[in-house]
Scaffold this active site. Structure first.
Site, short mmCIF file in Angstrom:
data_model
loop_
_atom_site.label_atom_id
_atom_site.label_comp_id
_atom_site.label_asym_id
_atom_site.label_seq_id
_atom_site.Cartn_x
_atom_site.Cartn_y
_atom_site.Cartn_z
N CYS A 118 -4.32 -0.95 0.90
CA CYS A 118 -5.47 -1.47 1.62
C CYS A 118 -6.76 -0.88 1.03
O CYS A 118 -6.84 0.32 0.75
CB CYS A 118 -5.37 -1.14 3.10
SG CYS A 118 -6.85 -1.55 4.05
N ASP A 140 0.70 -1.98 0.81
CA ASP A 140 0.99 -3.40 0.99
C ASP A 140 2.06 -3.78 -0.02
O ASP A 140 1.91 -3.51 -1.22
CB ASP A 140 -0.26 -4.25 0.75
CG ASP A 140 -1.36 -3.98 1.77
OD1 ASP A 140 -1.04 -3.87 2.96
OD2 ASP A 140 -2.54 -3.88 1.37
#
Length: 280
Positions: free
Chosen positions: A186, A193
């Site tokens: 992020c 992620d």
């Protein structure tokens, strides 16, 4: 351009949030796409078109008798919309329906379409799947030759487009390559992620080992999902010069939301199916 520090201050990312359970469209936090595109040297006409496919699995509201209703939602956002929506603000917005009474699923769909189109700055398509149709939602994996079979040695974990290379001395090929090893972080919080990525191209054959090393290089890279896919597309296009290129990533969900960006530069490309992968 909004920098990372500004995003951290202004957005709900990385902060304790009081969950609103009454309809609150003001919770949506748009972020202009152009700032990151400027970093990639993308001004004027974009070298791609595409969509971002969002799936929301934690959507609920009340009917007029106060009985909870649930659905799974799919939101299709055009890649040429001026904004993305920060995902935590998207989740907070969806949760603001939890104690909101509405006349029907159609009324919910109309509100979602209105608010999200305003936030993204372009028309957003909304599809609601109600419980009686849950069984119609199918799963599937990205098709293509698996890059992850290659035994590569990795010594850096940042995007390095200079790794990418293609053989322009041979006849062009058309192939589809897949990796499940894409990981980024992020832009604001640094949370991981995870994604699978599919690359379809026609042109000089791309060296598969160099492509896999390049994709793994995102492991310590901080960017939003949409930005990572546009970086991958742009780097491959510039370094390998395929005549046709499409990049599709299926990210695992966070907070009941997954984001699946697709970018392509050839008109015969069909929008990819919204098949939920095993990790999603």
């Amino acid at each position: 351009m909004t920098n990372t520090a500004d995003l951290a201050d202004l957005s709900p990312l990385g902060k304790t949030s009081a969950y609103r359970t009454d309809y609150a469209p003001e919770l949506l936090f748009p972020i202009p796409r152009q700032g990151k595109r400027d970093e990639l040297g993308l001004q004027g006409t974009l070298p791609f078109f595409g969509v971002d496919i969002w799936n929301a699995y934690e959507l609920s509201w009340l009917n007029q008798r106060g009985k909870p209703q649930v659905a799974i939602a799919r939101f299709t956002v055009p890649a040429d919309s001026p904004n993305i929506i920060e995902s935590k603000s998207f989740k907070l917005y969806l949760n603001s329906f939890n104690q909101t009474r509405l006349d029907s699923p159609e009324a919910l769909k109309a509100l979602l379409q209105k608010d999200l189109s305003a936030g993204f700055g372009a028309s957003v398509h909304v599809l609601l799947t109600l419980p009686d149709a849950f069984a119609s939602i199918t799963m599937g994996e990205l098709e293509g030759t698996l890059l992850d079979r290659l035994d590569v040695e990795i010594d850096q974990y940042r995007p390095a487009p200079e790794l990418l290379k293609a053989n322009h001395d041979e006849l062009p090929v058309e192939e589809t390559l897949v990796s499940h090893l894409l990981k980024s972080n992020c832009l604001v919080t640094g949370q991981p992620d995870w994604a699978s990525v599919q690359i379809h191209y026609c042109g000089a054959q791309i060296d598969q080992e160099s492509l896999l090393k390049y994709l793994i290089g995102f492991r310590d890279h901080n960017e939003f999902h949409e930005q990572c896919v546009e970086r991958i597309f742009t780097d491959i296009l510039r370094q390998c010069a395929p005549q046709q290129l499409a990049v599709y990533a299926r990210y695992t969900r966070r907070g009941g939301l997954d984001i699946n960006p697709w970018r392509s530069n050839f008109s015969s490309a069909h929008r990819p199916p919204n098949l939920r992968g095993a990790r999603q």
